[in-house]
Design a protein around this motif. Structure first.
Motif, PDB file in Angstrom:
ATOM      1  N   MET A   1     -39.730 -12.644  -2.996  1.00 20.84           N
ATOM      2  CA  MET A   1     -40.117 -11.456  -3.745  1.00 20.84           C
ATOM      3  C   MET A   1     -38.875 -10.820  -4.356  1.00 20.84           C
ATOM      4  O   MET A   1     -37.874 -10.620  -3.680  1.00 20.84           O
ATOM      5  N   LEU A   2     -38.965 -10.498  -5.640  1.00 17.33           N
ATOM      6  CA  LEU A   2     -37.846  -9.847  -6.325  1.00 17.33           C
ATOM      7  C   LEU A   2     -37.811  -8.369  -5.992  1.00 17.33           C
ATOM      8  O   LEU A   2     -38.843  -7.718  -5.923  1.00 17.33           O
ATOM      9  N   LYS A   3     -36.627  -7.884  -5.813  1.00 14.06           N
ATOM     10  CA  LYS A   3     -36.417  -6.475  -5.529  1.00 14.06           C
ATOM     11  C   LYS A   3     -35.915  -5.810  -6.807  1.00 14.06           C
ATOM     12  O   LYS A   3     -34.964  -6.280  -7.411  1.00 14.06           O
ATOM     13  N   THR A   4     -36.556  -4.747  -7.248  1.00 15.75           N
ATOM     14  CA  THR A   4     -36.066  -4.044  -8.430  1.00 15.75           C
ATOM     15  C   THR A   4     -34.901  -3.155  -8.040  1.00 15.75           C
ATOM     16  O   THR A   4     -34.886  -2.579  -6.958  1.00 15.75           O
ATOM     17  N   LEU A   5     -33.930  -3.088  -8.932  1.00 18.04           N
ATOM     18  CA  LEU A   5     -32.738  -2.295  -8.653  1.00 18.04           C
ATOM     19  C   LEU A   5     -32.955  -0.862  -9.090  1.00 18.04           C
ATOM     20  O   LEU A   5     -33.501  -0.599 -10.149  1.00 18.04           O
ATOM     21  N   ASP A   6     -32.525   0.044  -8.279  1.00 17.90           N
ATOM     22  CA  ASP A   6     -32.592   1.456  -8.613  1.00 17.90           C
ATOM     23  C   ASP A   6     -31.535   1.758  -9.663  1.00 17.90           C
ATOM     24  O   ASP A   6     -30.354   1.521  -9.439  1.00 17.90           O
ATOM     25  N   PRO A   7     -31.942   2.279 -10.859  1.00 21.33           N
ATOM     26  CA  PRO A   7     -30.954   2.568 -11.892  1.00 21.33           C
ATOM     27  C   PRO A   7     -29.933   3.621 -11.462  1.00 21.33           C
ATOM     28  O   PRO A   7     -28.880   3.743 -12.037  1.00 21.33           O
ATOM     29  N   LYS A   8     -30.265   4.389 -10.434  1.00 21.60           N
ATOM     30  CA  LYS A   8     -29.322   5.378  -9.918  1.00 21.60           C
ATOM     31  C   LYS A   8     -28.592   4.806  -8.712  1.00 21.60           C
ATOM     32  O   LYS A   8     -28.220   5.511  -7.799  1.00 21.60           O
ATOM     33  N   GLY A   9     -28.380   3.503  -8.735  1.00 18.73           N
ATOM     34  CA  GLY A   9     -27.851   2.775  -7.595  1.00 18.73           C
ATOM     35  C   GLY A   9     -26.394   2.976  -7.288  1.00 18.73           C
ATOM     36  O   GLY A   9     -25.829   2.197  -6.545  1.00 18.73           O
ATOM     37  N   GLY A  10     -25.748   3.955  -7.863  1.00 17.09           N
ATOM     38  CA  GLY A  10     -24.353   4.191  -7.539  1.00 17.09           C
ATOM     39  C   GLY A  10     -23.404   3.349  -8.375  1.00 17.09           C
ATOM     40  O   GLY A  10     -23.757   2.818  -9.417  1.00 17.09           O
ATOM     41  N   GLU A  11     -22.198   3.220  -7.866  1.00 21.53           N
ATOM     42  CA  GLU A  11     -21.129   2.547  -8.601  1.00 21.53           C
ATOM     43  C   GLU A  11     -21.231   1.030  -8.474  1.00 21.53           C
ATOM     44  O   GLU A  11     -21.387   0.495  -7.383  1.00 21.53           O
ATOM     45  N   ALA A  12     -21.146   0.361  -9.606  1.00 22.65           N
ATOM     46  CA  ALA A  12     -21.192  -1.105  -9.651  1.00 22.65           C
ATOM     47  C   ALA A  12     -19.794  -1.670  -9.466  1.00 22.65           C
ATOM     48  O   ALA A  12     -18.798  -0.992  -9.724  1.00 22.65           O
ATOM     49  N   VAL A  13     -19.728  -2.918  -9.041  1.00 26.46           N
ATOM     50  CA  VAL A  13     -18.483  -3.667  -9.030  1.00 26.46           C
ATOM     51  C   VAL A  13     -18.634  -4.736 -10.096  1.00 26.46           C
ATOM     52  O   VAL A  13     -19.610  -5.485 -10.098  1.00 26.46           O
ATOM     53  N   VAL A  14     -17.679  -4.766 -11.019  1.00 27.33           N
ATOM     54  CA  VAL A  14     -17.784  -5.620 -12.200  1.00 27.33           C
ATOM     55  C   VAL A  14     -16.535  -6.480 -12.339  1.00 27.33           C
ATOM     56  O   VAL A  14     -15.423  -6.016 -12.083  1.00 27.33           O
ATOM     57  N   HIS A  15     -16.733  -7.737 -12.742  1.00 29.58           N
ATOM     58  CA  HIS A  15     -15.619  -8.621 -13.089  1.00 29.58           C
ATOM     59  C   HIS A  15     -15.603  -8.712 -14.608  1.00 29.58           C
ATOM     60  O   HIS A  15     -16.579  -9.171 -15.219  1.00 29.58           O
ATOM     61  N   TYR A  16     -14.524  -8.232 -15.215  1.00 27.14           N
ATOM     62  CA  TYR A  16     -14.420  -8.171 -16.671  1.00 27.14           C
ATOM     63  C   TYR A  16     -13.922  -9.491 -17.232  1.00 27.14           C
ATOM     64  O   TYR A  16     -12.957 -10.059 -16.741  1.00 27.14           O
ATOM     65  N   LEU A  17     -14.608  -9.974 -18.255  1.00 29.31           N
ATOM     66  CA  LEU A  17     -14.292 -11.231 -18.929  1.00 29.31           C
ATOM     67  C   LEU A  17     -13.973 -10.947 -20.392  1.00 29.31           C
ATOM     68  O   LEU A  17     -14.124  -9.813 -20.854  1.00 29.31           O
ATOM     69  N   ASP A  18     -13.558 -11.968 -21.130  1.00 28.79           N
ATOM     70  CA  ASP A  18     -13.311 -11.806 -22.567  1.00 28.79           C
ATOM     71  C   ASP A  18     -14.642 -11.646 -23.284  1.00 28.79           C
ATOM     72  O   ASP A  18     -15.425 -12.584 -23.367  1.00 28.79           O
ATOM     73  N   GLY A  19     -14.924 -10.443 -23.765  1.00 30.46           N
ATOM     74  CA  GLY A  19     -16.128 -10.192 -24.546  1.00 30.46           C
ATOM     75  C   GLY A  19     -17.388  -9.964 -23.737  1.00 30.46           C
ATOM     76  O   GLY A  19     -18.451  -9.726 -24.306  1.00 30.46           O
ATOM     77  N   SER A  20     -17.304 -10.013 -22.425  1.00 30.52           N
ATOM     78  CA  SER A  20     -18.461  -9.750 -21.577  1.00 30.52           C
ATOM     79  C   SER A  20     -17.966  -9.386 -20.176  1.00 30.52           C
ATOM     80  O   SER A  20     -16.769  -9.343 -19.926  1.00 30.52           O
ATOM     81  N   TYR A  21     -18.910  -9.140 -19.298  1.00 34.39           N
ATOM     82  CA  TYR A  21     -18.551  -8.856 -17.911  1.00 34.39           C
ATOM     83  C   TYR A  21     -19.655  -9.382 -17.003  1.00 34.39           C
ATOM     84  O   TYR A  21     -20.774  -9.644 -17.429  1.00 34.39           O
ATOM     85  N   ARG A  22     -19.316  -9.549 -15.745  1.00 32.43           N
ATOM     86  CA  ARG A  22     -20.265 -10.038 -14.743  1.00 32.43           C
ATOM     87  C   ARG A  22     -20.373  -8.994 -13.642  1.00 32.43           C
ATOM     88  O   ARG A  22     -19.366  -8.564 -13.079  1.00 32.43           O
ATOM     89  N   VAL A  23     -21.583  -8.598 -13.340  1.00 30.83           N
ATOM     90  CA  VAL A  23     -21.817  -7.623 -12.274  1.00 30.83           C
ATOM     91  C   VAL A  23     -21.752  -8.353 -10.934  1.00 30.83           C
ATOM     92  O   VAL A  23     -22.521  -9.266 -10.676  1.00 30.83           O
ATOM     93  N   VAL A  24     -20.796  -7.936 -10.110  1.00 30.75           N
ATOM     94  CA  VAL A  24     -20.600  -8.529  -8.792  1.00 30.75           C
ATOM     95  C   VAL A  24     -21.453  -7.797  -7.761  1.00 30.75           C
ATOM     96  O   VAL A  24     -22.067  -8.408  -6.899  1.00 30.75           O
ATOM     97  N   LYS A  25     -21.475  -6.468  -7.858  1.00 27.74           N
ATOM     98  CA  LYS A  25     -22.307  -5.630  -6.987  1.00 27.74           C
ATOM     99  C   LYS A  25     -23.093  -4.696  -7.894  1.00 27.74           C
ATOM    100  O   LYS A  25     -22.501  -3.914  -8.644  1.00 27.74           O
ATOM    101  N   PRO A  26     -24.421  -4.779  -7.867  1.00 27.65           N
ATOM    102  CA  PRO A  26     -25.237  -3.948  -8.756  1.00 27.65           C
ATOM    103  C   PRO A  26     -24.989  -2.464  -8.562  1.00 27.65           C
ATOM    104  O   PRO A  26     -24.697  -1.995  -7.461  1.00 27.65           O
ATOM    105  N   GLY A  27     -25.110  -1.742  -9.645  1.00 28.55           N
ATOM    106  CA  GLY A  27     -24.988  -0.296  -9.654  1.00 28.55           C
ATOM    107  C   GLY A  27     -25.294   0.208 -11.044  1.00 28.55           C
ATOM    108  O   GLY A  27     -25.551  -0.578 -11.960  1.00 28.55           O
ATOM    109  N   ALA A  28     -25.262   1.493 -11.225  1.00 28.17           N
ATOM    110  CA  ALA A  28     -25.614   2.108 -12.499  1.00 28.17           C
ATOM    111  C   ALA A  28     -24.397   2.360 -13.390  1.00 28.17           C
ATOM    112  O   ALA A  28     -24.548   2.517 -14.597  1.00 28.17           O
ATOM    113  N   TYR A  29     -23.210   2.397 -12.801  1.00 26.40           N
ATOM    114  CA  TYR A  29     -22.023   2.771 -13.575  1.00 26.40           C
ATOM    115  C   TYR A  29     -20.763   2.171 -12.966  1.00 26.40           C
ATOM    116  O   TYR A  29     -20.768   1.686 -11.843  1.00 26.40           O
TER     117      TYR A  29
END
Length: 74
Positions: free
Chosen positions: A1-29
């Motif tokens: 079962m898929l779990k929907t992410l809360d858009p107010k989920g707090g701070e995300a952890v992101v890996h920044y790439l050239d021209g895009s990024y990858r969300v490592v830990k979901p969050g809103a900001y």
């Protein structure tokens, strides 16, 4: 079962790439490396791949690299 992410989920952890990024830990900001202000992921536009930092605006980027932003006159 898929779990929907809360858009107010707090701070995300992101890996920044050239021209895009990858969300490592979901969050809103992520936080601006210069101002500390939250940046909603849907509006994230400025980041540095080498430093793995996000920036709120072109002015924040200029502050980070120690330059004054150029003004376009017209």
């Amino acid at each position: 079962m898929l779990k929907t992410l809360d858009p107010k989920g707090g701070e995300a952890v992101v890996h920044y790439l050239d021209g895009s990024y990858r969300v490592v830990k979901p969050g809103a900001y992520v936080r601006c490396a210069v101002t500390g202000e939250p940046i909603p992921l849907e509006t994230l536009t400025y980041w540095n791949v080498e430093l793995q930092e996000a920036y709120l605006s072109p002015e924040a980027v200029a502050d980070r690299i120690g330059r004054k932003p150029r003004r376009i006159e017209g």
